[in-house]
Enzyme design. Structure first.
Site, PDB file in Angstrom:
ATOM      1  N   ASP A   1      41.598  43.289  38.159  1.00  0.00           N
ATOM      2  CA  ASP A   1      41.523  42.273  38.698  1.00  0.00           C
ATOM      3  C   ASP A   1      40.375  42.559  39.694  1.00  0.00           C
ATOM      4  O   ASP A   1      39.606  41.973  40.065  1.00  0.00           O
ATOM      5  CB  ASP A   1      42.974  42.181  39.472  1.00  0.00           C
ATOM      6  CG  ASP A   1      44.066  41.464  38.962  1.00  0.00           C
ATOM      7  OD1 ASP A   1      43.275  40.643  37.579  1.00  0.00           O
ATOM      8  OD2 ASP A   1      45.300  41.123  38.970  1.00  0.00           O
TER       9      ASP A   1
ATOM     10  N   SER B   1      52.988  39.947  49.967  1.00  0.00           N
ATOM     11  CA  SER B   1      53.949  41.295  50.430  1.00  0.00           C
ATOM     12  C   SER B   1      54.043  41.629  51.410  1.00  0.00           C
ATOM     13  O   SER B   1      55.289  41.716  51.980  1.00  0.00           O
ATOM     14  CB  SER B   1      52.523  42.568  50.097  1.00  0.00           C
ATOM     15  OG  SER B   1      52.956  43.559  48.911  1.00  0.00           O
TER      16      SER B   1
ATOM     17  N   ASN C   1      39.667  37.226  47.322  1.00  0.00           N
ATOM     18  CA  ASN C   1      41.388  37.593  47.760  1.00  0.00           C
ATOM     19  C   ASN C   1      41.499  37.474  49.324  1.00  0.00           C
ATOM     20  O   ASN C   1      42.386  35.637  50.119  1.00  0.00           O
ATOM     21  CB  ASN C   1      41.858  38.040  47.318  1.00  0.00           C
ATOM     22  CG  ASN C   1      41.963  38.431  45.859  1.00  0.00           C
ATOM     23  OD1 ASN C   1      41.848  37.400  44.714  1.00  0.00           O
ATOM     24  ND2 ASN C   1      42.246  40.039  45.018  1.00  0.00           N
TER      25      ASN C   1
ATOM     26  N   ARG D   1      49.503  51.985  64.872  1.00  0.00           N
ATOM     27  CA  ARG D   1      50.606  51.122  66.233  1.00  0.00           C
ATOM     28  C   ARG D   1      49.571  49.908  65.841  1.00  0.00           C
ATOM     29  O   ARG D   1      49.000  49.751  65.685  1.00  0.00           O
ATOM     30  CB  ARG D   1      50.078  51.987  67.157  1.00  0.00           C
ATOM     31  CG  ARG D   1      48.945  51.923  67.599  1.00  0.00           C
ATOM     32  CD  ARG D   1      48.836  52.540  69.059  1.00  0.00           C
ATOM     33  NE  ARG D   1      47.174  52.567  69.318  1.00  0.00           N
ATOM     34  CZ  ARG D   1      46.900  53.158  70.555  1.00  0.00           C
ATOM     35  NH1 ARG D   1      46.840  53.476  71.387  1.00  0.00           N
ATOM     36  NH2 ARG D   1      45.225  52.631  70.687  1.00  0.00           N
TER      37      ARG D   1
ATOM     38  N   THR E   1      48.818  35.862  46.115  1.00  0.00           N
ATOM     39  CA  THR E   1      49.961  36.908  45.078  1.00  0.00           C
ATOM     40  C   THR E   1      49.068  38.447  45.514  1.00  0.00           C
ATOM     41  O   THR E   1      50.609  39.250  45.651  1.00  0.00           O
ATOM     42  CB  THR E   1      49.321  36.756  43.603  1.00  0.00           C
ATOM     43  OG1 THR E   1      48.210  36.763  43.284  1.00  0.00           O
ATOM     44  CG2 THR E   1      49.751  35.375  43.075  1.00  0.00           C
TER      45      THR E   1
ATOM     46  N   TYR F   1      48.099  41.135  48.691  1.00  0.00           N
ATOM     47  CA  TYR F   1      48.539  41.609  50.351  1.00  0.00           C
ATOM     48  C   TYR F   1      49.840  40.096  51.153  1.00  0.00           C
ATOM     49  O   TYR F   1      50.432  40.364  51.918  1.00  0.00           O
ATOM     50  CB  TYR F   1      47.654  42.072  50.836  1.00  0.00           C
ATOM     51  CG  TYR F   1      47.911  42.790  52.162  1.00  0.00           C
ATOM     52  CD1 TYR F   1      49.463  43.378  52.100  1.00  0.00           C
ATOM     53  CD2 TYR F   1      47.005  43.493  53.126  1.00  0.00           C
ATOM     54  CE1 TYR F   1      49.542  43.818  54.014  1.00  0.00           C
ATOM     55  CE2 TYR F   1      47.287  43.742  53.980  1.00  0.00           C
ATOM     56  CZ  TYR F   1      48.423  43.628  54.420  1.00  0.00           C
ATOM     57  OH  TYR F   1      48.970  45.378  55.423  1.00  0.00           O
TER      58      TYR F   1
END
Length: 293
Positions: free
Chosen positions: A63, A190, A144, A155, A185, A187
């Site tokens: 990909d 997720s 993407n 942090r 689909t 990051y």
């Protein structure tokens, strides 16, 4: 689609894709298809000239190779198709030799029986105020996602998010993802963002681990202008484009993003490819009693 007469073959610069590219060139030439062949990291000018003169671009790799090719070919409307040499291969429809039957779908492709789909990309630029004017420090295209996040120091960072000139949220968070539907689909998923049909002209904004000022993932029209501004001098903020190009975003710098519909064109054999691949690649799992169709 009409039958394809000329195909540009792009291959990831590693032994297996390169060897397959040479074999595919012979296979296509034997079927009357003119070909040109380049490594995916070829210089930009010959790449774009060859793509513009071709009916399709066949990308051999994962990909990441296909996304990189799409970025480099931005503005050229020649459609792309992929042969998967990666681990997931969500965007590539053709299996690599040894992983399945590639001759039948490739024959269908060159006969013009695949459909052409247009997808949205993201245009981004980094702005810095110099006196009364704004200077552009960098700009580009994302297939993407565009991610603004903390750098090597793990942090939270302080970011202002504005939409069409309206200050929507001041966040203390790990970062903010702006993605295309095609990239939802990756990051975005997720981080808890929505899976989004790639035919939609939407930008998806997802905060990453917000400590303060968070909001649910947000879908915006392609025409919306999104601005992310770094608000603390001692924060180390980096911009990542499609998982690459880590660029610093200094205090007061503004990242501006907007959607560009119908910029990436792909060839697909199955109108339900996205839903089918969500299931086949394990991104969506089925419960007991699931029936195969």
């Amino acid at each position: 689609m009409q039958a394809l007469k000329r195909i540009l073959i792009l291959y990831k610069n590693s032994p297996s894709p390169a060897e397959t590219a040479r074999s595919l060139r012979l296979w296509l030439c034997a079927r009357g298809v003119e070909t040109e062949m380049f490594s995916a990291d070829v210089e930009l000018m010959p790449l774009r000239a060859s793509a513009a003169a071709s009916d399709a671009v066949l990308v051999l790799g994962g990909d990441g190779t296909l996304v990189g090719a799409a970025r480099r070919l931005n503005g050229i409307r020649t459609p792309l198709a992929g042969m998967n040499f990666g681990r997931v291969g969500f965007l590539a429809e053709l299996p690599a030799p040894g992983d399945g039957d590639w001759e039948t779908p490739l024959s269908s492709l060159i006969e013009g029986r695949w459909a052409r789909e247009g997808h949205l990309t993201l245009s981004w630029r980094i702005l810095r105020r110099e006196g009364a004017a704004w200077t552009t420090l960098g700009e580009g295209v994302a297939v993407n996602d565009v991610v603004t996040a903390h750098g090597v120091v793990a942090r939270a960072v302080s970011l202002d998010l504005s939409i069409d000139g309206f200050l929507f949220s001041s966040l203390r968070c790990d970062g903010v993802i702006v993605s295309t539907p095609l990239g939802s689909t990756a990051y975005t998923a997720s981080a808890g963002g929505p899976l989004t049909m790639p035919s939609m002209n939407a930008q998806i904004v997802t905060p990453i681990c917000p400590f303060a000022g968070g909001f649910p993932p947000l879908a915006l029209p392609a025409s919306s202008v999104i601005r992310v501004e770094s608000r603390r001098r001692d924060d180390q903020v980096l911009l990542s484009v499609d998982g690459h190009d880590n660029l610093p975003l200094a205090f007061g710098d503004v990242l501006e993003i907007r959607g560009c519909p119908d910029q990436l064109h792909m060839l697909v054999s199955d109108p339900n490819w996205y839903l089918r691949r969500l299931r086949d690649r394990g991104i969506v799992t089925s419960g007991p009693g699931h029936r195969q169709y």
